[in-house]
Design a protein around this motif. Structure first.
Motif: not given
Length: 351
Positions: A37-44, A322-325, A343-351
């Motif tokens: 339902k949701s995941s956080v976009l991050g760099v390995p 803190n979710i930025s987008q 950026s200050l906050g997380k980039i969250v992927v919503q499905l």
């Protein structure tokens, strides 16, 4: 099943792609299938992957996930179909959290509280693990101690909230108006905010000593350090992303007697004078690697305790992400290029 993976091309450039494989992966006996339902976009961390000998030909992104259990393996005992869960994918998995479905081991997940949204759960779980590891297991922080957090982006924000909740005096460093506003908006009280604008010689050291009556802080949680400033007189210097980092000498000078410095600088090098200063103070340095929990099964119980307790703290309002987008799955390739902008906050992927 749509999923996003990170490919390593012949040119060395890594770009995320969205695949449209309609098949659902087979489960082994100890795994369960989660509808993401949701995941956080991050760099390995590619350097860590290389050191561990993990193949980088196809690297999944989006390791912090939340969703609903759709299918369970025959040996799964902790969950059933329909449970809402949240967890972190280990480094060596072949699946991606940026997908409609994701197979996970039952011991990589905990139950998500009903009153916590999927996006909040995914956005906070990774930072909570980092904060718990630094403050409790490495920093051995106690109520009444003074904690310095030099980077409030990412896990630093949760560190501030947890340390304050556990009774510590928190000194936080802000590098912009947005960071200061974020610190002031937190429910947890920040005792003192150090504002860094431009090059200030020993700004962090001077204010820490002033706040502690010259004794120094008990614990330091950093977000990176500048090991080789151009001028030894300058305690703040730019990094490649135009981000200011305190020097290692300044942070060592901020430590009090018996202090603990938890650093995320994997290639930290100490000169003999720095080691001598640590010796005289009886202080210690610890390296923050939150992935260590999933690299060995010997600490599985403690790891699950961290995941469970972080969800309790989130449900009770003691911490908040803190979710930025918030973006859709198809937008991942575009937004992935902006993750490195800090950026200050997380980039969250919503499905």
């Amino acid at each position: 099943m749509r999923s996003v993976s990170l490919l390593n091309s012949d040119s060395g450039m890594r770009e995320p792609i969205v695949s449209n494989d309609e098949s659902i992966p087979d489960l082994n006996s100890g795994a369960l299938l989660v509808q993401v339902k949701s995941s956080v976009l991050g760099v390995p961390d590619f350097e860590v992957l290389q050191e561990l000998g993990i193949s980088q030909e196809r690297i999944p992104i989006g390791r912090e996930v939340s969703g609903i259990v759709k299918e369970v393996g025959s040996d799964v005992t902790r969950f059933k179909e329909g449970d809402e869960v949240v967890g972190i994918l280990p480094l060596d998995v072949n699946c991606s959290g940026c997908a409609e479905y994701c197979p996970l081991n039952e011991y990589d997940l905990v139950e998500k509280p009903k009153d916590v949204t999927f996006s909040d759960a995914a956005a906070s779980i990774g930072d909570a693990v980092k904060a718990y590891t630094a403050l409790h297991y490495q920093g051995k922080m106690c109520a009444g101690e003074t904690v310095l957090v030099t980077d409030v982006k990412g896990s630093g924000s949760v560190c501030v909230q947890l340390a304050s909740h556990w009774g510590a005096k928190v000194i936080a460093v802000s590098y912009s108006e947005d960071e200061r506003a974020h610190l002031e908006s937190l429910k947890s009280k920040v005792s003192h905010i150090i504002e860094i604008e431009g090059h200030k010689k020993f700004a962090i050291l001077n204010e820490c000593l002033e706040e502690t009556g010259g004794l120094g802080v008990d614990c330091i949680i950093d977000g990176g350090v500048d090991m080789f400033p151009n001028n030894v007189e300058d305690s703040v210097a730019k990094d490649p992303l135009d981000r200011y980092c305190p020097s290692k000498h300044e942070l060592l000078s901020c430590l009090g007697i018996g202090g603990r410095w938890i650093t995320s600088q994997s290639n930290l090098q100490l000169d003999p004078p720095d080691s001598k200063l640590l010796f005289l103070k009886g202080a210690s340095i610890h390296f923050a690697n939150p992935d260590v929990w999933t690299l060995s099964a010997s600490q599985q119980g403690r790891y699950l305790h961290i995941l469970k307790d972080s969800m309790k703290k989130l449900s009770a309002g003691h911490i908040r992400p803190n979710i930025s987008q918030r973006i859709a799955l198809d937008q991942v390739p575009l937004w992935y290029q902006q993750v490195n902008q800090r950026s200050l906050g997380k980039i969250v992927v919503q499905l």
